[in-house]
Scaffold this motif. Structure first.
Motif, PDB file in Angstrom:
ATOM      1  N   GLY A 123     -18.022  19.560 -21.570  1.00  0.00           N
ATOM      2  CA  GLY A 123     -16.994  19.025 -22.440  1.00  0.00           C
ATOM      3  C   GLY A 123     -18.057  19.150 -23.915  1.00  0.00           C
ATOM      4  O   GLY A 123     -17.562  19.433 -24.936  1.00  0.00           O
ATOM      5  N   LEU A 124     -19.240  18.226 -23.906  1.00  0.00           N
ATOM      6  CA  LEU A 124     -20.081  18.064 -24.890  1.00  0.00           C
ATOM      7  C   LEU A 124     -20.611  19.589 -25.359  1.00  0.00           C
ATOM      8  O   LEU A 124     -20.587  19.906 -26.789  1.00  0.00           O
ATOM      9  CB  LEU A 124     -21.212  17.164 -24.884  1.00  0.00           C
ATOM     10  CG  LEU A 124     -20.749  15.755 -24.330  1.00  0.00           C
ATOM     11  CD1 LEU A 124     -22.076  15.056 -24.439  1.00  0.00           C
ATOM     12  CD2 LEU A 124     -20.018  15.162 -25.748  1.00  0.00           C
TER      13      LEU A 124
ATOM     14  N   VAL B 232     -13.952  18.863 -35.100  1.00  0.00           N
ATOM     15  CA  VAL B 232     -13.722  18.729 -33.527  1.00  0.00           C
ATOM     16  C   VAL B 232     -13.868  17.625 -33.176  1.00  0.00           C
ATOM     17  O   VAL B 232     -14.560  16.673 -33.248  1.00  0.00           O
ATOM     18  CB  VAL B 232     -14.985  19.892 -33.056  1.00  0.00           C
ATOM     19  CG1 VAL B 232     -15.053  19.796 -31.423  1.00  0.00           C
ATOM     20  CG2 VAL B 232     -15.018  21.263 -33.581  1.00  0.00           C
ATOM     21  N   ILE B 233     -13.069  17.177 -31.903  1.00  0.00           N
ATOM     22  CA  ILE B 233     -13.254  15.948 -31.059  1.00  0.00           C
ATOM     23  C   ILE B 233     -13.697  16.393 -29.580  1.00  0.00           C
ATOM     24  O   ILE B 233     -12.771  17.314 -29.034  1.00  0.00           O
ATOM     25  CB  ILE B 233     -11.809  15.122 -31.089  1.00  0.00           C
ATOM     26  CG1 ILE B 233     -11.667  14.853 -32.839  1.00  0.00           C
ATOM     27  CG2 ILE B 233     -11.856  13.867 -30.496  1.00  0.00           C
ATOM     28  CD1 ILE B 233     -10.486  14.281 -32.890  1.00  0.00           C
ATOM     29  N   ALA B 234     -14.542  15.659 -29.187  1.00  0.00           N
ATOM     30  CA  ALA B 234     -14.921  15.697 -27.728  1.00  0.00           C
ATOM     31  C   ALA B 234     -14.319  14.545 -27.030  1.00  0.00           C
ATOM     32  O   ALA B 234     -15.071  13.459 -27.021  1.00  0.00           O
ATOM     33  CB  ALA B 234     -16.383  16.104 -27.441  1.00  0.00           C
TER      34      ALA B 234
ATOM     35  N   SER C 265     -19.338  12.494 -16.729  1.00  0.00           N
ATOM     36  CA  SER C 265     -19.571  13.916 -16.930  1.00  0.00           C
ATOM     37  C   SER C 265     -20.445  13.989 -18.226  1.00  0.00           C
ATOM     38  O   SER C 265     -21.170  15.185 -18.141  1.00  0.00           O
ATOM     39  CB  SER C 265     -18.295  14.748 -16.945  1.00  0.00           C
ATOM     40  OG  SER C 265     -17.326  14.191 -17.764  1.00  0.00           O
ATOM     41  N   ALA C 266     -20.480  13.288 -19.056  1.00  0.00           N
ATOM     42  CA  ALA C 266     -21.144  13.449 -20.313  1.00  0.00           C
ATOM     43  C   ALA C 266     -22.720  13.383 -19.996  1.00  0.00           C
ATOM     44  O   ALA C 266     -23.443  14.000 -20.839  1.00  0.00           O
ATOM     45  CB  ALA C 266     -20.693  12.275 -21.458  1.00  0.00           C
TER      46      ALA C 266
ATOM     47  N   ILE D 196     -16.610   8.735 -26.249  1.00  0.00           N
ATOM     48  CA  ILE D 196     -16.818   8.489 -24.647  1.00  0.00           C
ATOM     49  C   ILE D 196     -15.999   7.400 -24.176  1.00  0.00           C
ATOM     50  O   ILE D 196     -15.932   6.132 -24.541  1.00  0.00           O
ATOM     51  CB  ILE D 196     -18.136   7.986 -24.802  1.00  0.00           C
ATOM     52  CG1 ILE D 196     -19.403   9.058 -25.203  1.00  0.00           C
ATOM     53  CG2 ILE D 196     -18.546   7.650 -23.208  1.00  0.00           C
ATOM     54  CD1 ILE D 196     -19.378  10.284 -24.150  1.00  0.00           C
ATOM     55  N   ALA D 197     -15.179   7.897 -22.966  1.00  0.00           N
ATOM     56  CA  ALA D 197     -14.394   6.935 -22.313  1.00  0.00           C
ATOM     57  C   ALA D 197     -15.349   6.086 -21.249  1.00  0.00           C
ATOM     58  O   ALA D 197     -15.830   6.654 -20.464  1.00  0.00           O
ATOM     59  CB  ALA D 197     -13.392   7.651 -21.549  1.00  0.00           C
ATOM     60  N   ALA D 198     -15.810   4.965 -21.773  1.00  0.00           N
ATOM     61  CA  ALA D 198     -17.056   4.281 -20.857  1.00  0.00           C
ATOM     62  C   ALA D 198     -15.997   3.235 -20.090  1.00  0.00           C
ATOM     63  O   ALA D 198     -16.135   1.937 -20.106  1.00  0.00           O
ATOM     64  CB  ALA D 198     -17.825   3.545 -21.915  1.00  0.00           C
TER      65      ALA D 198
END
Length: 517
Positions: A393-394, A409-411, A417-418, A439-441
């Motif tokens: 993704g990044l 751009v939005i990641a 996975s990051a 980041i979904a932390a």
């Protein structure tokens, strides 16, 4: 024969004349001649990645948006091996990527030096491969490897021994860049599928992928669905999909096989356009691997064929080109004080999207909710992880930002996975790439916990707990981002996310927002 350039200069010049504008590089000793050539021959921009999987993932993202190949520069077999995961993803996405891989000097190869390996065997796992055998061949082999990537819409690798990079060589006649024309689907196949859909009526499903997910292709798919009563889906992990701006809502076919089987169960006909046959990502006991009902599958267009035109032609054959598509519901009101969940993140991002944004999605926590919520948003483009190898993704967002510097751009990225390619943040900062990383932390490998539950392990033991947890010690994404030179914020509510995202988009350049879920 007169040799005018070094072999490396010949490669760079041939690539530039063939339409390649960017090289994502992580070079080593055997590529120094190529590094020098990038200065001697203007026209190809060099972008340094701190890990080869950043380079290959960025090349994938770049080519998906630019519509032309990107180049990577990798060091010997181990460097190529480090980049194979995202080359696997590029192969599955039918993305044209050209790898230049340095090899030991031809006269040094018999001594089996510590870094020697079978580079060609590694490269063959993800695409076509060629090896330069003499300085006289270097120009022609470069042109051929670029043609391989463009014609086959895939990964192609050129292995170049170090001595041939330094040796004088001649240029080959370049092939001027032209967008690759996909094979057109025959009128007979169009009519055959039209007949099947007429007979099936509402007991039909259309699954769209490839270039069928263009705006033109999706409008045609929506018209076909409205006219026939069929249900239309996007493939589960599209390489590139246009969304919003009045397009029909082609949501993604569900990931888990039971849900996908249920979605397709009513269908006498499942017509795939630009996608492969839907199959389960993994095998589960007593669950079919093939998701379509037996005998229902029909191919309108294969992944390498022109699915966009096939859908337009099919709409005409069905006299569906004037059909009215279902209106997409307006955006929901969001409670700014609500604690963040995947659903709320999806809604906030969908509401805040700038027009023509690119969204690189990796991870299910927020990715699926966003894709659904953004159907009624402004026009935008979504990139997903087609091959399933995480850490995409990044880098993909980085490459997309370099391909389209005027588009934000939005990641939208899960934390586990990051961590595979966090080095991409440094390159975003160095290149001043206009990327906002969300980041979904949740500090866990959530998908693994789901899979443990699916396999009957509802109660996790201490080792299973530790192998799926990322909270001991707890990672600080804002500190990680700052260490790479990227400004960062933290958000725990929908309102805080909305404020931070608005500021990041307004400021431009790279930013990271840690979303506490």
């Amino acid at each position: 024969m007169t040799y005018l350039s070094t072999g490396s200069e010949t490669i760079v010049r041939s690539a530039m004349r063939s339409g390649i504008e960017v090289c994502f590089a992580n070079p080593g000793t055997t590529e120094m001649a190529f590094v020098a050539a990038l200065d001697e021959v203007p026209g190809v921009r060099a972008v340094l990645g701190l890990h080869e999987n950043v380079c290959t993932g960025a090349a994938d993202g770049y080519a998906r948006i630019a519509g032309r190949p990107a180049m990577t520069l990798l060091h010997l077999g181990p460097g190529l091996a480090n980049g194979l995961a995202n080359l696997h993803n590029a192969r599955r996405a039918n993305t044209p990527v050209v790898n230049i891989v340095g090899e030991h000097a031809s006269w040094h190869l018999p001594y089996d030096a510590p870094l020697s390996s079978d580079i060609a065997a590694l490269a063959a796992t993800v695409g076509t491969t060629r090896t330069v055998r003499s300085r006289a061949d270097i120009g022609a082999e470069t042109i051929a490897v670029i043609a391989d990537a463009r014609i086959h819409l895939g990964v192609s690798t050129l292995i170049v021994p170090a001595d041939y990079q330094y040796a004088r060589a001649t240029d080959a006649e370049p092939v001027p860049y032209e967008a690759t024309a996909r094979p057109v689907v025959s009128a007979d196949r169009i009519e055959a599928v039209a007949r099947q859909l007429r007979e099936a009526g509402r007991r039909a499903t259309i699954v769209v992928g490839g270039n069928g997910l263009s705006r033109r292709g999706q409008r045609a798919a929506g018209q076909i669905a409205a006219h026939t009563g069929a249900v239309a889906y996007s493939e589960t992990f599209p390489a590139t999909a246009e969304r919003g701006g009045g397009l029909p809502d082609l949501d993604r076919l569900p990931y888990f096989p039971e849900r996908a089987i249920s979605a397709l169960a009513h269908s006498d006909v499942v017509a795939v356009a630009g996608a492969e046959e839907p199959v389960a990502y993994f095998g589960y006991e007593n669950v079919p691997s093939l998701l379509c009902p037996a005998g229902s599958l029909t191919h309108l267009a294969r992944p390498h064929e022109d699915a966009e035109q096939a859908l337009v032609d099919l709409a005409l054959a069905l006299a569906a080109d004037g059909a009215s598509m279902t209106a997409i519901p307006s955006k929901e009101t969001i409670d700014s004080g609500a604690k963040l969940t995947g659903d709320f993140v999806g809604k906030v991002v969908a509401a805040r999207l700038p027009e023509n944004a690119i969204v690189s999605v990796e991870g299910g926590t927020c990715g699926y909710p966003f894709y659904t919520a953004a159907a009624g948003s402004v026009p935008h483009t979504v990139l997903t992880n087609t091959g399933g190898a995480i850490g995409q993704g990044l880098p993909c967002a980085l490459g997309a930002a370099i391909a389209a510097p005027t588009r934000p751009v939005i990641a939208l990225q899960s934390d586990g996975s990051a961590l595979y390619t966090t080095q991409a943040l440094w390159t975003m900062a160095r290149e001043d790439a206009d990327v906002v990383v969300l980041i979904a932390a949740n500090h866990s490998y959530n998908v693994l916990r789901t899979e443990l539950s699916r396999s009957g392990n509802a109660e996790f033991g201490p080792q299973a707990e530790r192998l799926t947890s990322l909270d001991d010690p707890l990672m600080d994404w804002t500190a990680l981002a700052a260490g790479f030179g990227v400004p960062a914020y933290r958000a725990g509510t929908a309102g805080e996310l909305d404020t931070a995202l608005s500021k990041a988009l307004a400021d431009g350049g790279p930013h990271l927002i840690e979303m506490s879920l």
